[in-house]
Design an enzyme around this catalytic site. Structure first.
Site, PDB file in Angstrom:
ATOM      1  N   TYR A 213       3.902  31.247  -5.503  1.00 33.71           N
ATOM      2  CA  TYR A 213       3.656  32.034  -4.116  1.00 33.71           C
ATOM      3  C   TYR A 213       2.186  31.814  -3.681  1.00 33.71           C
ATOM      4  O   TYR A 213       1.587  31.272  -4.357  1.00 33.71           O
ATOM      5  CB  TYR A 213       3.896  33.567  -4.673  1.00 33.71           C
ATOM      6  CG  TYR A 213       3.282  33.943  -6.085  1.00 33.71           C
ATOM      7  CD1 TYR A 213       2.279  34.224  -6.254  1.00 33.71           C
ATOM      8  CD2 TYR A 213       4.163  33.884  -7.077  1.00 33.71           C
ATOM      9  CE1 TYR A 213       1.494  34.726  -7.328  1.00 33.71           C
ATOM     10  CE2 TYR A 213       3.678  34.266  -8.251  1.00 33.71           C
ATOM     11  CZ  TYR A 213       2.425  34.583  -8.338  1.00 33.71           C
ATOM     12  OH  TYR A 213       1.935  34.982  -9.615  1.00 33.71           O
TER      13      TYR A 213
ATOM     14  N   HIS B 166      -0.252  28.723  -7.575  1.00 35.71           N
ATOM     15  CA  HIS B 166      -0.467  28.452  -6.111  1.00 35.71           C
ATOM     16  C   HIS B 166      -0.866  26.897  -6.123  1.00 35.71           C
ATOM     17  O   HIS B 166      -1.152  26.275  -6.939  1.00 35.71           O
ATOM     18  CB  HIS B 166      -2.078  29.094  -5.912  1.00 35.71           C
ATOM     19  CG  HIS B 166      -1.867  30.772  -6.487  1.00 35.71           C
ATOM     20  ND1 HIS B 166      -1.023  31.410  -6.172  1.00 35.71           N
ATOM     21  CD2 HIS B 166      -2.845  31.454  -7.162  1.00 35.71           C
ATOM     22  CE1 HIS B 166      -1.220  32.712  -6.562  1.00 35.71           C
ATOM     23  NE2 HIS B 166      -2.231  32.557  -7.318  1.00 35.71           N
TER      24      HIS B 166
END
Length: 334
Positions: A260, A310
């Site tokens: 995400y 990430h």
């Protein structure tokens, strides 16, 4: 032939020609890449008018935009959650719950109902001075801010968006002193001034429960790690980052890279959707290639590029592409 009848025939013939030409034009446009930009005309016009008049010399969303930006930027997605838009689709809810899985999540609808009894259910703090050029400073936490002397420039913006645990006290000359919006999640929470909007990024239902608790009873002390049980913040200025918008950022802008988006990238996309001009500070490495925070002495600390959550390199590449296309202005510091 009577005159009224001839006029009627000419009118019908003209209408037929217009319809035929329009049909041909659009059927050709969507096949031929040379006329690619026609595909985005209606979406961009909606975007332009829905955001209101822009008084900047160069507005970020313009009708003559390039296809790459137009394909990704969608003004119909609201960055923030309210009572009216809090309902999530089944697809969005399943994706969102997968981000930081909970064994026994609470009922989402009930939690949201309780949430909007504690904080405003309307978005009240994003429409400042819409009749003029709305400027944003997005201030990251990179060590390249140290010694930059960007403070006054940052403070001159309408909206100043900071994130996570980035301090201003003692660093005002480089990072500024004003904060209008501070983006955080429970595990990165800090106390805020009374005039600052807290923007919570929820990655699970428990995060919504945490903000309720942190503003009231202080009973939640642990999520997947220990968290601050209570925070100092103006509950009338608490905003919730929409899970629907989060999914849009992940799919449209990051194209599924990483698990995400990072808080920094989510803050940048928030700015793209609320401002006409966006200046970005404190992103990326310092001049020596170190990825660390400006308040840290250890240049090897704070690295996030390879967290497994990430995709820092992909996010940075998208950010630089936005700068190359003059959608944002990057300030690289030192």
């Amino acid at each position: 032939m009577p005159l009224p009848k001839r006029r009627k025939i000419r009118t019908l013939a003209l209408l037929f020609c217009v319809i035929s030409f329009t049909t041909f034009l659009f059927s050709y446009t969507f096949r031929d890449p040379s006329l690619y930009f026609f595909k985005y005309a209606f979406r961009l016009s909606d975007t332009f008018f829905s955001k209101g008049l822009c008084a900047c010399q160069r507005c970020m969303t313009e009708l003559e935009d390039d296809p790459w930006f137009s394909e990704r930027f969608n003004q119909s997605f609201s960055p923030l959650m309210s009572r009216e838009n809090s309902l999530l689709s089944d697809e969005t809810f399943k994706w969102w719950q997968w981000l930081q899985s909970e064994r026994q999540p609470a009922n989402f609808t009930e939690v949201v109902d309780e949430l909007f009894q504690v904080i405003p259910g309307e978005i009240l703090y994003m429409d400042a001075r819409p009749e003029r050029c709305r400027t944003c400073s997005v201030v990251g936490n990179s060590g390249n801010l140290k010694g930059s002397r960007y403070g006054n420039l940052i403070d001159s913006s309408d909206f100043i968006i900071r994130m996570n645990q980035g301090p201003t006290s003692g660093f005002e000359e480089d990072v500024g002193s004003r904060t209008t919006h501070h983006v955080m999640y429970p595990e990165s929470a800090i106390d805020l001034e009374n005039n600052t909007c807290l923007v919570l990024v929820p990655f699970k239902t428990l995060d919504l429960q945490w903000i309720i608790s942190a503003l009231t009873t202080g009973t939640i002390k642990h999520t997947y790690t220990a968290v601050t049980s209570r925070i100092k913040a103006n509950k009338d200025k608490v905003l919730i980052y929409s899970p629907t918008f989060l999914k849009y950022v992940y799919e449209s802008w990051l194209e599924g890279h990483g698990r995400y988006p990072s808080t920094g990238f989510l803050s940048l996309l928030l700015a793209l959707h609320i401002c006409d001009e966006v200046n970005v500070f404190g992103f990326g490495a310092d001049q020596y290639g170190n990825w660390h925070h400006y308040w840290e002495e250890n240049h090897l600390a704070g690295a996030f590029r390879h967290t497994g959550v990430h995709d820092g390199d992909y996010e940075y590449n998208v950010t630089m592409l936005l700068a190359d296309k003059h959608k944002i202005q990057m300030f690289h510091g030192r």
